[in-house]
Design a protein around this motif. Structure first.
Motif, PDB file in Angstrom:
ATOM      1  N   VAL A   7       1.231  -0.932   0.092  1.00 58.92           N
ATOM      2  CA  VAL A   7       0.106   0.023  -0.310  1.00 58.92           C
ATOM      3  C   VAL A   7       0.895   1.269   0.061  1.00 58.92           C
ATOM      4  O   VAL A   7       2.432   1.124  -0.217  1.00 58.92           O
ATOM      5  CB  VAL A   7      -1.089   0.069   1.193  1.00 58.92           C
ATOM      6  CG1 VAL A   7      -2.164  -1.135   1.283  1.00 58.92           C
ATOM      7  CG2 VAL A   7       0.353   0.149   2.631  1.00 58.92           C
ATOM      8  N   PHE A   9       0.941   5.121   1.112  1.00 62.43           N
ATOM      9  CA  PHE A   9       0.726   6.400   1.716  1.00 62.43           C
ATOM     10  C   PHE A   9       1.283   7.749   1.070  1.00 62.43           C
ATOM     11  O   PHE A   9       2.248   7.394   1.306  1.00 62.43           O
ATOM     12  CB  PHE A   9       0.945   5.857   3.268  1.00 62.43           C
ATOM     13  CG  PHE A   9       0.478   5.082   4.291  1.00 62.43           C
ATOM     14  CD1 PHE A   9      -0.275   5.278   5.308  1.00 62.43           C
ATOM     15  CD2 PHE A   9       0.803   3.675   3.882  1.00 62.43           C
ATOM     16  CE1 PHE A   9      -1.686   4.859   5.555  1.00 62.43           C
ATOM     17  CE2 PHE A   9      -0.095   2.558   4.600  1.00 62.43           C
ATOM     18  CZ  PHE A   9      -0.805   3.431   5.745  1.00 62.43           C
ATOM     19  N   GLU A  10       0.350   8.346   0.592  1.00 58.86           N
ATOM     20  CA  GLU A  10       0.424   9.873   0.563  1.00 58.86           C
ATOM     21  C   GLU A  10       0.116  10.935   1.246  1.00 58.86           C
ATOM     22  O   GLU A  10      -1.229  10.573   1.889  1.00 58.86           O
ATOM     23  CB  GLU A  10       0.006   9.921  -0.317  1.00 58.86           C
ATOM     24  CG  GLU A  10       0.997   9.028  -1.639  1.00 58.86           C
ATOM     25  CD  GLU A  10       0.415   9.462  -2.662  1.00 58.86           C
ATOM     26  OE1 GLU A  10       1.284  10.451  -3.843  1.00 58.86           O
ATOM     27  OE2 GLU A  10      -0.586   8.473  -3.566  1.00 58.86           O
ATOM     28  N   PHE A  17      -3.469  11.042   5.298  1.00 58.66           N
ATOM     29  CA  PHE A  17      -3.130  10.257   5.009  1.00 58.66           C
ATOM     30  C   PHE A  17      -4.299   9.895   3.344  1.00 58.66           C
ATOM     31  O   PHE A  17      -5.405   9.439   4.269  1.00 58.66           O
ATOM     32  CB  PHE A  17      -3.126   9.230   5.257  1.00 58.66           C
ATOM     33  CG  PHE A  17      -1.532   9.612   5.713  1.00 58.66           C
ATOM     34  CD1 PHE A  17       0.026   9.507   5.859  1.00 58.66           C
ATOM     35  CD2 PHE A  17      -1.709   9.886   7.826  1.00 58.66           C
ATOM     36  CE1 PHE A  17       1.440  10.073   6.349  1.00 58.66           C
ATOM     37  CE2 PHE A  17      -0.767   9.977   8.058  1.00 58.66           C
ATOM     38  CZ  PHE A  17       0.998   9.975   8.093  1.00 58.66           C
ATOM     39  N   SER A  18      -3.951   9.973   2.515  1.00 55.70           N
ATOM     40  CA  SER A  18      -4.261   9.428   1.023  1.00 55.70           C
ATOM     41  C   SER A  18      -3.539   7.853   1.411  1.00 55.70           C
ATOM     42  O   SER A  18      -2.106   7.651   1.565  1.00 55.70           O
ATOM     43  CB  SER A  18      -4.386   9.718   0.021  1.00 55.70           C
ATOM     44  OG  SER A  18      -5.108  11.280   0.222  1.00 55.70           O
ATOM     45  N   VAL A  19      -4.024   6.809   0.983  1.00 52.59           N
ATOM     46  CA  VAL A  19      -4.338   5.377   0.791  1.00 52.59           C
ATOM     47  C   VAL A  19      -4.324   4.715  -0.324  1.00 52.59           C
ATOM     48  O   VAL A  19      -5.667   4.398  -0.620  1.00 52.59           O
ATOM     49  CB  VAL A  19      -3.941   4.765   2.143  1.00 52.59           C
ATOM     50  CG1 VAL A  19      -3.336   3.594   1.555  1.00 52.59           C
ATOM     51  CG2 VAL A  19      -3.640   5.157   3.444  1.00 52.59           C
ATOM     52  N   SER A  20      -3.088   4.054  -1.330  1.00 50.19           N
ATOM     53  CA  SER A  20      -3.908   3.287  -2.458  1.00 50.19           C
ATOM     54  C   SER A  20      -3.326   1.873  -2.167  1.00 50.19           C
ATOM     55  O   SER A  20      -1.817   1.926  -1.846  1.00 50.19           O
ATOM     56  CB  SER A  20      -3.521   3.369  -3.921  1.00 50.19           C
ATOM     57  OG  SER A  20      -2.059   4.444  -4.000  1.00 50.19           O
ATOM     58  N   GLN A  30      -8.791   6.569   3.054  1.00 46.38           N
ATOM     59  CA  GLN A  30      -7.422   8.169   3.847  1.00 46.38           C
ATOM     60  C   GLN A  30      -8.050   7.515   4.706  1.00 46.38           C
ATOM     61  O   GLN A  30      -8.708   6.874   5.302  1.00 46.38           O
ATOM     62  CB  GLN A  30      -8.451   8.764   3.400  1.00 46.38           C
ATOM     63  CG  GLN A  30      -9.912   9.771   3.074  1.00 46.38           C
ATOM     64  CD  GLN A  30      -9.707  10.167   4.560  1.00 46.38           C
ATOM     65  OE1 GLN A  30      -9.172  10.751   4.791  1.00 46.38           O
ATOM     66  NE2 GLN A  30     -11.407   9.294   4.911  1.00 46.38           N
ATOM     67  N   TYR A  34      -1.989   7.943  10.185  1.00 46.99           N
ATOM     68  CA  TYR A  34      -1.720   6.414   9.715  1.00 46.99           C
ATOM     69  C   TYR A  34      -2.248   5.341  10.229  1.00 46.99           C
ATOM     70  O   TYR A  34      -2.522   4.724   9.857  1.00 46.99           O
ATOM     71  CB  TYR A  34       0.115   6.661  10.704  1.00 46.99           C
ATOM     72  CG  TYR A  34       0.298   5.129   9.531  1.00 46.99           C
ATOM     73  CD1 TYR A  34       0.894   5.426   8.544  1.00 46.99           C
ATOM     74  CD2 TYR A  34       0.527   4.373  10.313  1.00 46.99           C
ATOM     75  CE1 TYR A  34       1.737   4.193   7.704  1.00 46.99           C
ATOM     76  CE2 TYR A  34       1.130   3.343   9.860  1.00 46.99           C
ATOM     77  CZ  TYR A  34       2.414   3.588   8.962  1.00 46.99           C
ATOM     78  OH  TYR A  34       1.750   2.397   8.305  1.00 46.99           O
ATOM     79  N   ALA A  37      -6.281   5.085   9.238  1.00 47.12           N
ATOM     80  CA  ALA A  37      -5.630   5.059   7.400  1.00 47.12           C
ATOM     81  C   ALA A  37      -5.589   3.749   7.997  1.00 47.12           C
ATOM     82  O   ALA A  37      -5.904   2.937   6.027  1.00 47.12           O
ATOM     83  CB  ALA A  37      -4.352   6.374   7.085  1.00 47.12           C
ATOM     84  N   LEU A  38      -4.029   2.823   7.729  1.00 46.09           N
ATOM     85  CA  LEU A  38      -3.749   1.645   7.577  1.00 46.09           C
ATOM     86  C   LEU A  38      -4.977   0.707   8.207  1.00 46.09           C
ATOM     87  O   LEU A  38      -5.583   0.121   7.564  1.00 46.09           O
ATOM     88  CB  LEU A  38      -2.913   0.822   8.763  1.00 46.09           C
ATOM     89  CG  LEU A  38      -2.281   0.318   8.751  1.00 46.09           C
ATOM     90  CD1 LEU A  38      -1.751   0.020   7.166  1.00 46.09           C
ATOM     91  CD2 LEU A  38      -1.645  -0.199   9.867  1.00 46.09           C
ATOM     92  N   ILE A  41      -7.151   1.120   5.140  1.00 48.11           N
ATOM     93  CA  ILE A  41      -7.341   0.365   3.843  1.00 48.11           C
ATOM     94  C   ILE A  41      -7.561  -0.924   3.914  1.00 48.11           C
ATOM     95  O   ILE A  41      -8.109  -1.548   2.755  1.00 48.11           O
ATOM     96  CB  ILE A  41      -5.704   1.041   3.346  1.00 48.11           C
ATOM     97  CG1 ILE A  41      -5.594   0.557   1.863  1.00 48.11           C
ATOM     98  CG2 ILE A  41      -4.768   0.706   3.660  1.00 48.11           C
ATOM     99  CD1 ILE A  41      -6.822   1.059   0.755  1.00 48.11           C
TER     100      ILE A  41
END
Length: 74
Positions: A7, A9-10, A17-20, A30, A34, A37-38, A41
């Motif tokens: 993944v 993290f941005e 954070f955005s996560v892809s 998102q 952290y 976001a984790l 996702i």
């Protein structure tokens, strides 16, 4: 069956954070922290994989790799 997906993290300019997930196009989430976001996702991946299963499609094998590249800045 357990799978380990990479993944990305941005950090967002406004915080959080955005996560892809490179191996799962369209799977993103998102969070304000952290940890949030984790957790988000992880849930998004689970839902994405369940959707693939319901559609009769296989879960993609994890393939993405993280590599750091040094370049000269202009």
């Amino acid at each position: 069956m357990s799978r380990r997906y990479t993944v990305v993290f941005e950090p967002e300019d406004q915080g959080g954070f955005s996560v892809s997930v490179p191996d799962l196009p369209g799977c993103a989430s998102q969070g304000e922290t952290y940890d949030e976001a984790l957790a988000n996702i992880r849930e998004a991946i689970t839902v994405h994989l369940e959707g693939l299963h319901l559609d009769g499609l296989p879960a993609p094998e994890p393939r993405a790799q993280i590599v750091t590249v040094d370049v000269e800045a202009a």
